[in-house]
Design an enzyme around this catalytic site. Sequence first.
Site, PDB file in Angstrom:
ATOM      1  N   TYR A 142     -12.023  67.098-124.281  1.00  0.00           N
ATOM      2  CA  TYR A 142     -10.813  66.869-125.074  1.00  0.00           C
ATOM      3  C   TYR A 142     -11.057  65.883-126.214  1.00  0.00           C
ATOM      4  O   TYR A 142     -10.440  65.966-127.256  1.00  0.00           O
ATOM      5  CB  TYR A 142      -9.692  66.299-124.195  1.00  0.00           C
ATOM      6  CG  TYR A 142      -8.841  67.325-123.518  1.00  0.00           C
ATOM      7  CD1 TYR A 142      -9.395  68.204-122.595  1.00  0.00           C
ATOM      8  CD2 TYR A 142      -7.481  67.405-123.777  1.00  0.00           C
ATOM      9  CE1 TYR A 142      -8.602  69.137-121.960  1.00  0.00           C
ATOM     10  CE2 TYR A 142      -6.686  68.334-123.144  1.00  0.00           C
ATOM     11  CZ  TYR A 142      -7.245  69.200-122.230  1.00  0.00           C
ATOM     12  OH  TYR A 142      -6.461  70.120-121.609  1.00  0.00           O
ATOM     13  N   LYS A 189     -18.794  71.100-111.921  1.00  0.00           N
ATOM     14  CA  LYS A 189     -19.637  72.272-112.153  1.00  0.00           C
ATOM     15  C   LYS A 189     -21.072  71.753-112.238  1.00  0.00           C
ATOM     16  O   LYS A 189     -21.779  71.935-113.235  1.00  0.00           O
ATOM     17  CB  LYS A 189     -19.169  72.981-113.440  1.00  0.00           C
ATOM     18  CG  LYS A 189     -19.801  74.323-113.691  1.00  0.00           C
ATOM     19  CD  LYS A 189     -19.247  75.453-112.820  1.00  0.00           C
ATOM     20  CE  LYS A 189     -20.010  76.734-113.066  1.00  0.00           C
ATOM     21  NZ  LYS A 189     -19.696  77.799-112.100  1.00  0.00           N
ATOM     22  N   ASP A 223     -15.135  76.778-110.041  1.00  0.00           N
ATOM     23  CA  ASP A 223     -14.759  78.195-109.886  1.00  0.00           C
ATOM     24  C   ASP A 223     -14.373  78.482-108.438  1.00  0.00           C
ATOM     25  O   ASP A 223     -13.379  79.165-108.165  1.00  0.00           O
ATOM     26  CB  ASP A 223     -15.881  79.132-110.383  1.00  0.00           C
ATOM     27  CG  ASP A 223     -17.268  78.746-109.872  1.00  0.00           C
ATOM     28  OD1 ASP A 223     -17.422  77.642-109.305  1.00  0.00           O
ATOM     29  OD2 ASP A 223     -18.198  79.551-110.049  1.00  0.00           O
ATOM     30  N   ASP A 247      -6.959  69.971-116.136  1.00  0.00           N
ATOM     31  CA  ASP A 247      -5.893  70.660-116.870  1.00  0.00           C
ATOM     32  C   ASP A 247      -5.673  72.047-116.281  1.00  0.00           C
ATOM     33  O   ASP A 247      -4.542  72.456-116.007  1.00  0.00           O
ATOM     34  CB  ASP A 247      -6.282  70.773-118.352  1.00  0.00           C
ATOM     35  CG  ASP A 247      -5.218  71.507-119.155  1.00  0.00           C
ATOM     36  OD1 ASP A 247      -4.025  71.191-118.969  1.00  0.00           O
ATOM     37  OD2 ASP A 247      -5.578  72.398-119.944  1.00  0.00           O
ATOM     38  N   ASP A 251      -2.431  73.434-113.553  1.00  0.00           N
ATOM     39  CA  ASP A 251      -1.515  74.543-113.850  1.00  0.00           C
ATOM     40  C   ASP A 251      -1.570  75.577-112.733  1.00  0.00           C
ATOM     41  O   ASP A 251      -0.553  76.113-112.304  1.00  0.00           O
ATOM     42  CB  ASP A 251      -1.868  75.219-115.188  1.00  0.00           C
ATOM     43  CG  ASP A 251      -0.939  74.774-116.315  1.00  0.00           C
ATOM     44  OD1 ASP A 251      -0.476  73.613-116.270  1.00  0.00           O
ATOM     45  OD2 ASP A 251      -0.679  75.579-117.235  1.00  0.00           O
TER      46      ASP A 251
HETATM   47  C1  IPM Z   1      -1.101  68.938-119.912  1.00  0.00           C
HETATM   48  C2  IPM Z   1      -1.000  69.792-121.148  1.00  0.00           C
HETATM   49  C3  IPM Z   1      -1.729  69.089-122.285  1.00  0.00           C
HETATM   50  C4  IPM Z   1      -3.184  68.981-121.883  1.00  0.00           C
HETATM   51  C5  IPM Z   1      -1.594  69.766-123.640  1.00  0.00           C
HETATM   52  C6  IPM Z   1      -0.140  69.955-124.027  1.00  0.00           C
HETATM   53  C7  IPM Z   1      -2.346  69.048-124.712  1.00  0.00           C
HETATM   54  O1  IPM Z   1      -1.467  71.065-120.922  1.00  0.00           O
HETATM   55  O2  IPM Z   1      -0.577  67.814-119.918  1.00  0.00           O
HETATM   56  O3  IPM Z   1      -1.689  69.396-118.938  1.00  0.00           O
HETATM   57  O4  IPM Z   1      -3.964  69.925-122.082  1.00  0.00           O
HETATM   58  O5  IPM Z   1      -3.564  67.938-121.365  1.00  0.00           O
HETATM   59 MG    MG Z   2      -2.044  71.404-118.928  1.00  0.00          MG
END
Ligand code: IPM
Ligand code: MG
Length: 352
Positions: A142, A189, A223, A247, A251
């Site tokens: 990042y 990884k 993975d 990240d 999700d």
């Molecule tokens: C999160 C989001 C952010 C990230 C984005 C919006 C930049 O997806 O907080 O997980 O990738 O960190």
């Molecule tokens: Mg995110």
Amino acid sequence: MAYKITVLPGDGIGPEVIAQSLKVLKVAAEKYNFEVELNEGLIGAVAIDQTGNPLPDETIEKCKKADAVLLGAVGHPKYDNDPHAKIRPEQGLLKIRKTLGLYANIRPVSTYEILYDKSPIKTERIKGVDFVVYRELTGGIYFGKKGKSADGKSAFDTSEYTVEEIDRITRLAFDASLKRKKKVCLVDKANVLETSRLWRATVDEIAKEPQYSEIEYTSMFVDNAAMQLIQWPTQFDIILTENMFGDIITDEASVIPGSMGLLPSASVGAGKAMFEPIHGSYPQAAGKNIANPMATILSVAMMLEHFNEDAAAKAIRKAVDSALAITFVTEDISKENAKSTTEVGDWICEKI
Ligand code: IPM
Ligand code: MG
């Protein structure tokens, strides 16, 4: 004593869910005898619209002066699919994390009985899921060197980590684990990436320290972890991982409980802390009073735990549980008889 809180409502449904969480915060403050001093700031697309900058200096100053930051959501569709956009709302979020030194993002994932049917995963697999992801937040790909060749035909992003960056979040995760099930799984990884091998070597050493001797420490390739999270999510207690893997798997993990609208998060670091729901700005729902405020309300509970206001935090969690138990919820959880964002907020305040 008054806690100074800088509130950044942000974009989309951000202002609506923040409004509910502030109502809850004020009720909890009154009931549990503490004071809050609120101060609002701009971030994201609204900040770009008003100042041309997704994170104006004024906002940074307000956050630096605060004991904690409470954030709604950042993001607007007009920037999402334009690869040429130079200024993006998300830059505001990345910059506030970096500027405040919030190096650890903590995302708890647990399941609620009334949502079992909503989960895309079979109930028997998700019953009892209760884990926390510790995601490194200010390093890795990042924030590494990135660029594009002059002819625009190639581009690169680099991931770098130092032992110090790995060490500090590892200690947070291991210390937290001592108060939980004493299990830490490092996700990396290491079969391919040099940075992952540094993570592995660093965490392996820390795991050997005597104060962590009771912790069951394991590691898993990312993975495989992505698969295991769906197949056998109850095996995890604390997952420790780098920025990008974190990240992605957070999700993925967020679908386990059946609604993203329930998951809070904390980002902590050297002295500062920021609390926010893990969902995004959900622009399609903005202004409709239908968004689920629970993730933001639970983020307030995490903030109060950070302040050691445990009784107030517990009352908030209990009130959210009660609302879920009687299905007093927004439409993401129950289409029939759905309640509005404000109705859910009011009910939770009443319960507290
Ligand atoms: C999160 C989001 C952010 C990230 C984005 C919006 C930049 O997806 O907080 O997980 O990738 O960190
Ligand atoms: Mg995110």
